[in-house]
Design a protein around this motif. Structure first.
Motif, PDB file in Angstrom:
ATOM      1  N   GLY A 112      18.774 -33.421 -12.931  1.00  0.00           N
ATOM      2  CA  GLY A 112      19.783 -34.003 -13.510  1.00  0.00           C
ATOM      3  C   GLY A 112      20.475 -34.776 -11.990  1.00  0.00           C
ATOM      4  O   GLY A 112      21.385 -35.966 -12.442  1.00  0.00           O
ATOM      5  N   ASP A 113      20.290 -34.259 -11.139  1.00  0.00           N
ATOM      6  CA  ASP A 113      20.949 -34.145 -10.008  1.00  0.00           C
ATOM      7  C   ASP A 113      20.042 -35.182  -8.708  1.00  0.00           C
ATOM      8  O   ASP A 113      20.536 -35.640  -7.628  1.00  0.00           O
ATOM      9  CB  ASP A 113      21.316 -33.062  -9.464  1.00  0.00           C
ATOM     10  N   TYR A 114      18.548 -35.264  -9.153  1.00  0.00           N
ATOM     11  CA  TYR A 114      17.527 -35.558  -8.069  1.00  0.00           C
ATOM     12  C   TYR A 114      18.051 -37.674  -8.523  1.00  0.00           C
ATOM     13  O   TYR A 114      17.344 -37.615  -9.712  1.00  0.00           O
ATOM     14  CB  TYR A 114      16.527 -34.990  -7.755  1.00  0.00           C
ATOM     15  N   ALA A 115      17.375 -38.078  -7.426  1.00  0.00           N
ATOM     16  CA  ALA A 115      16.910 -39.360  -8.066  1.00  0.00           C
ATOM     17  C   ALA A 115      15.391 -40.038  -8.325  1.00  0.00           C
ATOM     18  O   ALA A 115      15.068 -40.451  -8.933  1.00  0.00           O
ATOM     19  CB  ALA A 115      17.586 -40.655  -6.611  1.00  0.00           C
ATOM     20  N   PHE A 116      14.535 -39.013  -7.173  1.00  0.00           N
ATOM     21  CA  PHE A 116      13.050 -39.213  -7.490  1.00  0.00           C
ATOM     22  C   PHE A 116      12.662 -37.981  -7.646  1.00  0.00           C
ATOM     23  O   PHE A 116      12.961 -36.637  -6.925  1.00  0.00           O
ATOM     24  CB  PHE A 116      12.639 -40.254  -6.172  1.00  0.00           C
ATOM     25  N   ALA A 117      11.341 -37.866  -8.099  1.00  0.00           N
ATOM     26  CA  ALA A 117      10.628 -36.716  -8.362  1.00  0.00           C
ATOM     27  C   ALA A 117       9.046 -37.220  -8.309  1.00  0.00           C
ATOM     28  O   ALA A 117       8.457 -37.584  -8.949  1.00  0.00           O
ATOM     29  CB  ALA A 117      10.937 -35.445  -9.621  1.00  0.00           C
ATOM     30  N   GLU A 118       8.514 -36.273  -7.003  1.00  0.00           N
ATOM     31  CA  GLU A 118       6.371 -36.820  -7.405  1.00  0.00           C
ATOM     32  C   GLU A 118       6.333 -35.631  -8.374  1.00  0.00           C
ATOM     33  O   GLU A 118       6.495 -35.203  -8.321  1.00  0.00           O
ATOM     34  CB  GLU A 118       6.071 -36.530  -6.022  1.00  0.00           C
ATOM     35  N   ASN A 119       5.619 -36.229  -9.205  1.00  0.00           N
ATOM     36  CA  ASN A 119       4.585 -35.568 -10.316  1.00  0.00           C
ATOM     37  C   ASN A 119       4.246 -36.310 -11.479  1.00  0.00           C
ATOM     38  O   ASN A 119       3.895 -37.387 -11.269  1.00  0.00           O
ATOM     39  CB  ASN A 119       6.197 -34.881 -11.391  1.00  0.00           C
ATOM     40  N   GLY A 120       3.155 -35.872 -11.957  1.00  0.00           N
ATOM     41  CA  GLY A 120       2.201 -35.838 -12.826  1.00  0.00           C
ATOM     42  C   GLY A 120       2.683 -36.709 -14.403  1.00  0.00           C
ATOM     43  O   GLY A 120       3.897 -35.934 -14.744  1.00  0.00           O
ATOM     44  N   THR A 121       1.652 -37.100 -14.930  1.00  0.00           N
ATOM     45  CA  THR A 121       2.027 -36.941 -16.104  1.00  0.00           C
ATOM     46  C   THR A 121       2.267 -36.329 -17.269  1.00  0.00           C
ATOM     47  O   THR A 121       1.932 -36.809 -18.744  1.00  0.00           O
ATOM     48  CB  THR A 121       0.341 -38.612 -16.938  1.00  0.00           C
ATOM     49  N   TRP A 122       1.482 -34.573 -16.840  1.00  0.00           N
ATOM     50  CA  TRP A 122       1.699 -33.735 -17.597  1.00  0.00           C
ATOM     51  C   TRP A 122       2.774 -33.184 -17.966  1.00  0.00           C
ATOM     52  O   TRP A 122       3.411 -32.524 -18.198  1.00  0.00           O
ATOM     53  CB  TRP A 122       0.498 -32.515 -16.999  1.00  0.00           C
ATOM     54  N   GLN A 123       3.940 -34.212 -17.255  1.00  0.00           N
ATOM     55  CA  GLN A 123       5.682 -33.829 -17.132  1.00  0.00           C
ATOM     56  C   GLN A 123       6.166 -34.510 -18.293  1.00  0.00           C
ATOM     57  O   GLN A 123       7.117 -35.074 -18.092  1.00  0.00           O
ATOM     58  CB  GLN A 123       6.260 -33.738 -15.893  1.00  0.00           C
ATOM     59  N   LEU A 124       5.432 -36.054 -19.284  1.00  0.00           N
ATOM     60  CA  LEU A 124       5.831 -36.648 -20.052  1.00  0.00           C
ATOM     61  C   LEU A 124       6.730 -35.902 -21.188  1.00  0.00           C
ATOM     62  O   LEU A 124       7.554 -36.351 -21.376  1.00  0.00           O
ATOM     63  CB  LEU A 124       5.085 -37.529 -20.527  1.00  0.00           C
ATOM     64  N   ALA A 125       5.957 -34.854 -21.596  1.00  0.00           N
ATOM     65  CA  ALA A 125       6.781 -34.406 -22.561  1.00  0.00           C
ATOM     66  C   ALA A 125       7.615 -33.463 -21.573  1.00  0.00           C
ATOM     67  O   ALA A 125       9.383 -33.512 -22.818  1.00  0.00           O
ATOM     68  CB  ALA A 125       5.598 -33.255 -23.280  1.00  0.00           C
ATOM     69  N   ASN A 126       7.720 -33.195 -20.741  1.00  0.00           N
ATOM     70  CA  ASN A 126       9.222 -32.535 -20.369  1.00  0.00           C
ATOM     71  C   ASN A 126      10.012 -33.407 -19.633  1.00  0.00           C
ATOM     72  O   ASN A 126      11.758 -33.340 -20.189  1.00  0.00           O
ATOM     73  CB  ASN A 126       8.730 -31.651 -19.447  1.00  0.00           C
ATOM     74  N   ALA A 127       9.601 -34.448 -19.802  1.00  0.00           N
ATOM     75  CA  ALA A 127      10.935 -35.467 -19.368  1.00  0.00           C
ATOM     76  C   ALA A 127      11.576 -35.842 -21.068  1.00  0.00           C
ATOM     77  O   ALA A 127      12.774 -35.957 -20.905  1.00  0.00           O
ATOM     78  CB  ALA A 127      10.116 -36.919 -18.429  1.00  0.00           C
ATOM     79  N   ARG A 128      11.202 -36.430 -21.692  1.00  0.00           N
ATOM     80  CA  ARG A 128      11.746 -36.293 -23.246  1.00  0.00           C
ATOM     81  C   ARG A 128      12.665 -35.200 -23.497  1.00  0.00           C
ATOM     82  O   ARG A 128      13.063 -35.540 -24.028  1.00  0.00           O
ATOM     83  CB  ARG A 128      10.554 -36.742 -23.751  1.00  0.00           C
ATOM     84  N   LYS A 129      11.906 -34.134 -22.903  1.00  0.00           N
ATOM     85  CA  LYS A 129      12.988 -32.532 -24.075  1.00  0.00           C
ATOM     86  C   LYS A 129      14.092 -33.054 -22.981  1.00  0.00           C
ATOM     87  O   LYS A 129      14.894 -32.665 -23.208  1.00  0.00           O
ATOM     88  CB  LYS A 129      12.246 -31.607 -23.473  1.00  0.00           C
ATOM     89  N   ALA A 130      13.984 -33.276 -21.830  1.00  0.00           N
ATOM     90  CA  ALA A 130      15.501 -32.586 -20.876  1.00  0.00           C
ATOM     91  C   ALA A 130      15.858 -34.319 -20.982  1.00  0.00           C
ATOM     92  O   ALA A 130      17.866 -33.791 -20.540  1.00  0.00           O
ATOM     93  CB  ALA A 130      14.928 -33.237 -19.153  1.00  0.00           C
TER      94      ALA A 130
END
Length: 415
Positions: free
Chosen positions: A262-280
């Motif tokens: 939650g400290d960073y403004a941006f992260a380069e990453n992929g579609t495979w993190q979508l589920a993790n984004a929701r969990k976070a």
């Protein structure tokens, strides 16, 4: 092609290139058996890189359904992505290739050069509905080897709360200059800027490519002025404190974990993190990676191709083509790509995905701008180029060489 000629073509160079090519992006884990298919028994073998899906999964049921429609029984084996290419080469040497092979797209050109997969001309496979930029990852020497089943790529996740506190309007981020200005505001507000993976593996090259291509550089000229500008951008971000030194060792997973704090403004990453984004539980958005002077940069495509390996009994191709066509039909792609967190390879299904989930639109836009790592007829040359690229990134970001010197050394090594 007879078995002995296939055996002769499986060279050490092909094996080496394959070992590098399969080490990339968003891979699953697991293994499968290598039982031979029952030749002439009405059983067709399919190998895939999805061991996370068991016999009761929607994916396994789709394979069986496609088999039923083609009038055959399916014997499916799932492998870890990193094992699948080498298992395929070994099976070809032994004359025991699967009928249908689903494989990570950078590996296609290696298998094609080794002579173990067929062209779409050989099998009369229709690829006309696939987006040309995605299909290009499976093309080599003017021929097409298989068809994409889905794609993922890279974009910038952004934390809306961090940007709001820093006074950054995401609509203002349109190119490298405005992105860097946003990072400066974030740092001034006491937050962290951007995290990515610059590790000395294929993951590092994979994450650098959008900036490399976004500068207008080409993989045949690692030392171009455009390439130097891309590496200088990353170097400057570390120097200014906009990106952490941890990027040198970050995988895409550890980079994501930094962003999920939650400290960073941006992260380069992929579609495979979508589920993790929701969990976070983050209030996040997604922005296609901007090119140097605006517009969307070409990011590398991940995802798999459905291919048909060479068989001594070429009469099997007719059924293999039916199976492949079934798996990649518009009717089946939507469910498959939703399950895999992929963007579909056809515009018709992409539109259906966005209609069901508007949050996928930035990813569809990114995929439409994406590019295969082995495109431009690089084929098996790519792994060597990629290795020198990630070494150059490591040298420049660690401070052992300037971006220009690092990329000059890289180009010399490729030659």
């Amino acid at each position: 092609m007879n078995h002995s000629s296939r055996q002769r073509r499986l060279t050490a160079a092909a094996l080496t290139a394959l070992a590098v090519a399969v080490s990339a992006t968003a891979c699953s884990s697991g293994s499968g058996s290598t039982d031979a298919k029952g030749a002439g028994s009405g059983t067709y073998t399919i190998w895939d890189p999805y061991p996370q899906f068991d016999k009761g999964s929607a994916w396994a049921k789709l394979l069986d359904r496609c088999g039923t429609e083609a009038g055959v029984k399916i014997k499916r084996t799932a492998f870890d992505t990193s094992d699948l290419g080498n298992k395929t080469l070994l099976a070809a040497q032994q004359g025991n290739s699967p009928d249908v092979l689903i494989v990570d797209n950078p590996v296609v050109s290696t298998l094609a050069e080794a002579g173990v997969i067929t062209t779409t001309d050989d099998t009369k496979l229709d690829t006309s509905k696939a987006d040309p930029n995605l299909l290009a990852a499976g093309q080599s020497g003017g021929k097409t080897y298989g068809t994409p089943i889905g794609a993922n790529t890279l974009a910038l996740y952004y934390n809306k709360k961090v940007l709001k506190e820093a006074g950054v309007d995401i609509a203002s981020v349109k190119d490298w200059t405005s992105l860097t200005a946003a990072l400066a505001k974030v740092k001034k507000a006491g937050k962290k800027g951007v995290t990515f993976s610059a590790i000395g593996t294929e993951e590092g090259s994979f994450q650098f490519l959008p900036w490399f291509w976004g500068a207008g550089a080409k993989l045949t000229g690692l030392d171009s002025a455009q390439a130097v500008s891309a590496l200088s951008l990353w170097k400057d971000w570390l120097k200014q404190g906009y990106a952490p030194n941890s990027v040198l060792n970050n995988t895409q997973t550890t980079s994501w974990q930094e962003f999920a704090s939650g400290d960073y403004a941006f992260a380069e990453n992929g579609t495979w993190q979508l589920a993790n984004a929701r969990k976070a539980g983050l209030d996040y958005g997604v922005l296609p990676i901007p090119a140097a002077t605006g517009g969307n940069a070409a990011a590398p495509t991940g995802g798999e191709f459905v291919t048909i390996p060479v068989q001594d009994d070429t009469a099997r191709y007719t059924t293999s083509q039916k199976l492949t066509t079934c798996l990649t039909s518009n009717g089946n792609l939507y469910d498959t790509d939703t399950t895999l967190s992929y963007v579909a390879p056809t515009s018709e299904v992409q539109n259906k995905q966005v209609a069901a989930n508007a949050g996928l639109k930035p990813w569809v836009d990114a995929v439409k701008s994406a590019k295969g790592r082995t495109s431009d007829d690089l084929g098996t040359k790519y792994p060597k180029i990629s290795e020198q690229m990630w070494k150059a990134v490591q040298s420049a970001l660690s401070g052992s060489k300037s971006p220009k010197d690092a990329l000059t050394s890289a180009q010399d090594a490729v030659k």
